[in-house]
Design a protein around this motif. Structure first.
Motif, PDB file in Angstrom:
ATOM      1  N   LYS A 192      57.618 -13.058  10.580  1.00 55.72           N
ATOM      2  CA  LYS A 192      57.113 -13.990  11.605  1.00 55.72           C
ATOM      3  C   LYS A 192      58.145 -14.155  12.723  1.00 55.72           C
ATOM      4  O   LYS A 192      58.443 -15.275  13.158  1.00 55.72           O
ATOM      5  N   ARG A 193      58.694 -13.031  13.189  1.00 53.19           N
ATOM      6  CA  ARG A 193      59.720 -13.077  14.227  1.00 53.19           C
ATOM      7  C   ARG A 193      59.393 -12.097  15.355  1.00 53.19           C
ATOM      8  O   ARG A 193      58.719 -11.087  15.145  1.00 53.19           O
ATOM      9  N   ILE A 194      59.922 -12.447  16.532  1.00 51.31           N
ATOM     10  CA  ILE A 194      59.798 -11.609  17.723  1.00 51.31           C
ATOM     11  C   ILE A 194      61.121 -10.876  17.952  1.00 51.31           C
ATOM     12  O   ILE A 194      62.197 -11.474  17.841  1.00 51.31           O
ATOM     13  N   HIS A 195      61.038  -9.585  18.255  1.00 52.93           N
ATOM     14  CA  HIS A 195      62.232  -8.794  18.559  1.00 52.93           C
ATOM     15  C   HIS A 195      62.102  -8.235  19.981  1.00 52.93           C
ATOM     16  O   HIS A 195      61.115  -7.558  20.301  1.00 52.93           O
ATOM     17  N   TYR A 196      63.114  -8.514  20.803  1.00 56.67           N
ATOM     18  CA  TYR A 196      63.096  -8.023  22.177  1.00 56.67           C
ATOM     19  C   TYR A 196      63.351  -6.511  22.175  1.00 56.67           C
ATOM     20  O   TYR A 196      64.270  -6.025  21.502  1.00 56.67           O
ATOM     21  N   CYS A 197      62.532  -5.758  22.922  1.00 54.48           N
ATOM     22  CA  CYS A 197      62.637  -4.296  22.935  1.00 54.48           C
ATOM     23  C   CYS A 197      62.853  -3.733  24.345  1.00 54.48           C
ATOM     24  O   CYS A 197      62.419  -2.622  24.661  1.00 54.48           O
ATOM     25  N   GLY A 198      63.522  -4.489  25.185  1.00 55.78           N
ATOM     26  CA  GLY A 198      63.926  -3.966  26.481  1.00 55.78           C
ATOM     27  C   GLY A 198      62.839  -3.993  27.536  1.00 55.78           C
ATOM     28  O   GLY A 198      61.798  -4.630  27.391  1.00 55.78           O
ATOM     29  N   TYR A 253      63.331 -16.137  27.852  1.00 55.14           N
ATOM     30  CA  TYR A 253      64.470 -16.938  27.381  1.00 55.14           C
ATOM     31  C   TYR A 253      64.091 -18.415  27.404  1.00 55.14           C
ATOM     32  O   TYR A 253      63.111 -18.818  28.032  1.00 55.14           O
ATOM     33  N   ASP A 254      64.893 -19.227  26.700  1.00 54.02           N
ATOM     34  CA  ASP A 254      64.709 -20.675  26.687  1.00 54.02           C
ATOM     35  C   ASP A 254      65.717 -21.286  27.644  1.00 54.02           C
ATOM     36  O   ASP A 254      66.925 -21.239  27.405  1.00 54.02           O
ATOM     37  N   PRO A 255      65.274 -21.874  28.743  1.00 55.93           N
ATOM     38  CA  PRO A 255      66.222 -22.409  29.737  1.00 55.93           C
ATOM     39  C   PRO A 255      67.115 -23.515  29.198  1.00 55.93           C
ATOM     40  O   PRO A 255      68.179 -23.778  29.755  1.00 55.93           O
ATOM     41  N   LEU A 311      71.640 -14.047  34.317  1.00 56.31           N
ATOM     42  CA  LEU A 311      71.322 -13.664  32.938  1.00 56.31           C
ATOM     43  C   LEU A 311      71.347 -12.147  32.833  1.00 56.31           C
ATOM     44  O   LEU A 311      70.794 -11.450  33.690  1.00 56.31           O
ATOM     45  N   LEU A 312      71.989 -11.653  31.752  1.00 56.48           N
ATOM     46  CA  LEU A 312      71.954 -10.227  31.448  1.00 56.48           C
ATOM     47  C   LEU A 312      70.918  -9.997  30.353  1.00 56.48           C
ATOM     48  O   LEU A 312      70.406 -10.943  29.732  1.00 56.48           O
ATOM     49  N   GLU A 313      70.629  -8.735  30.081  1.00 51.89           N
ATOM     50  CA  GLU A 313      69.547  -8.435  29.143  1.00 51.89           C
ATOM     51  C   GLU A 313      69.825  -8.939  27.734  1.00 51.89           C
ATOM     52  O   GLU A 313      68.900  -9.279  26.995  1.00 51.89           O
ATOM     53  N   ASP A 314      71.106  -9.040  27.355  1.00 53.02           N
ATOM     54  CA  ASP A 314      71.398  -9.520  25.999  1.00 53.02           C
ATOM     55  C   ASP A 314      71.031 -10.998  25.826  1.00 53.02           C
ATOM     56  O   ASP A 314      70.970 -11.513  24.705  1.00 53.02           O
ATOM     57  N   SER A 315      70.780 -11.710  26.944  1.00 55.88           N
ATOM     58  CA  SER A 315      70.353 -13.117  26.841  1.00 55.88           C
ATOM     59  C   SER A 315      68.933 -13.235  26.299  1.00 55.88           C
ATOM     60  O   SER A 315      68.525 -14.315  25.853  1.00 55.88           O
ATOM     61  N   PHE A 316      68.172 -12.124  26.349  1.00 53.57           N
ATOM     62  CA  PHE A 316      66.785 -12.155  25.873  1.00 53.57           C
ATOM     63  C   PHE A 316      66.672 -11.851  24.381  1.00 53.57           C
ATOM     64  O   PHE A 316      65.614 -12.042  23.785  1.00 53.57           O
ATOM     65  N   GLU A 317      67.766 -11.366  23.799  1.00 53.87           N
ATOM     66  CA  GLU A 317      67.748 -11.028  22.372  1.00 53.87           C
ATOM     67  C   GLU A 317      67.595 -12.297  21.528  1.00 53.87           C
ATOM     68  O   GLU A 317      68.256 -13.300  21.775  1.00 53.87           O
ATOM     69  N   GLY A 318      66.756 -12.218  20.532  1.00 52.10           N
ATOM     70  CA  GLY A 318      66.604 -13.336  19.589  1.00 52.10           C
ATOM     71  C   GLY A 318      65.693 -14.452  20.060  1.00 52.10           C
ATOM     72  O   GLY A 318      65.404 -15.373  19.286  1.00 52.10           O
ATOM     73  N   HIS A 319      65.233 -14.399  21.323  1.00 52.36           N
ATOM     74  CA  HIS A 319      64.337 -15.461  21.808  1.00 52.36           C
ATOM     75  C   HIS A 319      62.983 -15.361  21.105  1.00 52.36           C
ATOM     76  O   HIS A 319      62.377 -14.295  21.052  1.00 52.36           O
TER      77      HIS A 319
END
Length: 559
Positions: A156-162, A45-47, A31-39
């Motif tokens: 009501k959303r989560i944003h991944y920030c690295g 991440y969601d397996p 998994l690269l870091e862009d896989s965590f975006e939008g989770h």
């Protein structure tokens, strides 16, 4: 053709070799870091939804060789990537952990992964726009890898920030400028920080002047900090990330099926098990495109895939209590139907099915009425008036009769309570407009019941009715007019007075007067004995199966 056969033979040999050597290989899922975006959930991440980059490597491959393979595949120099294997913690979370490249570099993948297959690995890479030639150094004893999430209560959303390397001795307040920059906030924006510990457990960080190793519970690589702006709690439905994750923990997918559509596959929406009836109704109404008060819901019956009793709109329980009736390990299901009147009005009313017949006695149609539960027959007739079309020059007054096996009987009085009415077996109620000549009866007049039969007195058919009794010749004229048939056909009719199931045929050659006493129940008979009636014997020319049948239920066959 020969080349094609040779190629197929070669491919078959390769596949056979792969099958024979399958036990020597394992899968590394990257998994690269862009896989965590939008989770939007817990962890990173969601397996079940994430897309892995899958590498098939020999179990005896060293970590050095694996990193070289990853660097070559990702087109990055080795010094610009760093693998962080995911490991499951005892608190039901899955977070990245450190590979000690100094001591583990020459160990096999099988040993470092502890025989996990597939082995999930987060590969950290130098950001393309950072200008760095290599990743920053990481001290396993004094540094910690932290991941950041921003919670926005408006959406009501989560944003991944690295992620970021922080010294374990660094104070929490040192994170504030980094987080504001990552979120695009002004540098002096006040933030509230939380630690995501495990599902449904997010704790607020209170003391920003303390070091990370004291503030965070069991500080480890892969810990997640969730932050948001410091705002009033009463401005939003889920004002804090703690409330958001609590709501997330109780979320469940529910399928809503239309009760009126056989085998309806329905639609699925994600709801919170803590939702009230009103919240659920609003969510479904938004999806269906109607008013929440024009929907009625039904629980799924215990261990059956069919609707049970309707839910009252004043239901005080939660969604969780509704879906416990569904079969375990199956999609949660609730049935609904769209209404023509508001549910709060419907629940104060009684559904009443009856039939309507016009003045020509040609057609019957079903009426579904909704009078008040504590209403009377007069209220029922008033409801019927709203749905039927009255004669242009008629009386405008309605009456109700009982119909049983194509025979007619007097109906309940207008002041009778609806709860006393009971449609059981073959008995139904019929509403019609009172004809002008039957509106006001004299003391020596009465309405006599009329029904059709052929040969067997119990084989009644057609639409029964009442008619005013008088000399038989006048009754015949009235019958001819009421039935609206040809005189030639009417001449074939025979007439009988039916008392207790025994016909007494009327001699038409002799002028006879129909005595009203003949149509009254004799005092010697039981009160439940059927009232005498006038039978019309003739051939039943109607189709064998009536076009309208409100008693029988159709047999439905689905492919």
């Amino acid at each position: 053709m020969s080349e094609r056969l040779q190629e197929e033979k070669r491919m078959e040999q390769i596949r056979r070799k792969e099958r024979n050597e399958a036990h020597l290989y394992m899968s590394v899922q990257v998994l690269l870091e862009d896989s965590f975006e939008g989770h939007q959930g817990n962890d990173l991440y969601d397996p079940d939804k994430v897309h892995y980059r899958i590498y098939r490597v020999k179990k005896q491959t060293t970590i050095q060789e694996l990193v070289e393979q990853l660097a070559d595949s990702l087109n990055y120099p080795m010094e610009q990537i760093r693998p962080w294997p995911f490991s499951y913690r005892s608190n039901q979370t899955c977070r990245p952990t450190l590979i000690d490249l100094e001591s583990d570099l020459h160990k096999t993948v099988l040993d470092v992964s502890e025989n996990q297959n597939p082995w999930n690995v987060f590969v950290e890479m130098v950001p393309p726009d950072s200008g760095l030639q290599s990743l920053p150094s990481f001290d396993k004893d004094s540094d910690v890898l932290l991941f950041f999430k921003l919670y926005d209560p408006r959406s009501k959303r989560i944003h991944y920030c690295g992620h970021h390397y922080m010294p374990v001795a660094a104070k929490v307040q040192e994170l504030i400028p980094i987080l504001n920059e990552r979120a695009g906030f002004l540098p002096d924006t006040d933030l509230v920080l939380y630690e995501e510990i495990k599902p449904n457990m997010v704790e607020r960080i209170e003391n920003y002047s303390e070091p990370l190793e004291k503030v965070l519970e069991e500080l480890m690589d892969g810990d997640i900090i969730v932050f948001q702006k410091d705002e009033r709690d009463d401005m939003y439905d889920l004002a804090t990330c703690r409330e958001y994750f609590k709501d997330l923990f109780h979320r469940v997918e529910v399928t809503f099926c239309d009760k009126m559509i056989p085998n309806d596959s329905g639609f699925t929406i994600e709801l919170s098990q803590r939702m009230t009836y009103d919240q659920m109704a609003r969510a479904v109404a938004q999806r269906v495109g109607t008013d929440p008060y024009l929907l009625q819901f039904f629980k799924c019956q215990n261990y059956k895939d069919s609707p049970g009793h309707p839910l009252r709109c004043t239901y005080e329980g939660t969604l969780k209590e509704l879906i416990v009736y569904c079969k375990p390990k199956t999609p949660k299901k609730i049935f609904y139907q769209q209404l023509s009147i508001r549910i709060n009005e419907l629940e104060n009313k009684k559904q009443f099915k009856c039939i309507w017949v016009g003045p020509k006695l040609k057609e019957e149609k079903e009426l579904i009425l909704y009078p008040n539960k504590n209403g009377t027959v007069a209220d029922l007739l008033e409801e019927a008036r709203k749905q039927v079309e009255l004669s242009e020059n008629g009386t405008g007054k309605l009456r109700i009769f009982e119909i049983n096996c194509n025979k007619i009987a007097s109906g309940p009085k207008e002041d009778t309570l609806l709860e006393a009415l009971n449609s059981t077996g073959t008995k139904v109620y019929r509403i019609e407009e009172v004809p002008k000549d039957e509106l006001n009866l004299a003391e020596d007049e009465m309405l006599i019941p009329v029904a059709h039969f052929y040969k067997d007195i119990f084989s009644t058919f057609g639409i029964p009715f009442f008619i005013k009794g008088e000399p038989f010749s006048k009754v015949k004229d009235r019958l001819l007019k009421k039935l609206g048939i040809q005189e030639k056909e009417f001449e074939k009719f025979k007439f009988a007075l039916v008392i207790l199931g025994r016909p007494q045929f009327i001699n038409e050659d002799v002028e006879s007067f129909m005595s009203l006493q003949d149509f009254k129940t004799h005092t010697s008979q039981a009160s439940t004995a059927p009232r005498p009636w006038l039978g019309l014997e003739h051939v039943n020319k109607a189709p064998k199966r009536s076009r309208f049948n409100f008693v029988e239920k159709a047999i439905k066959i689905y492919n």
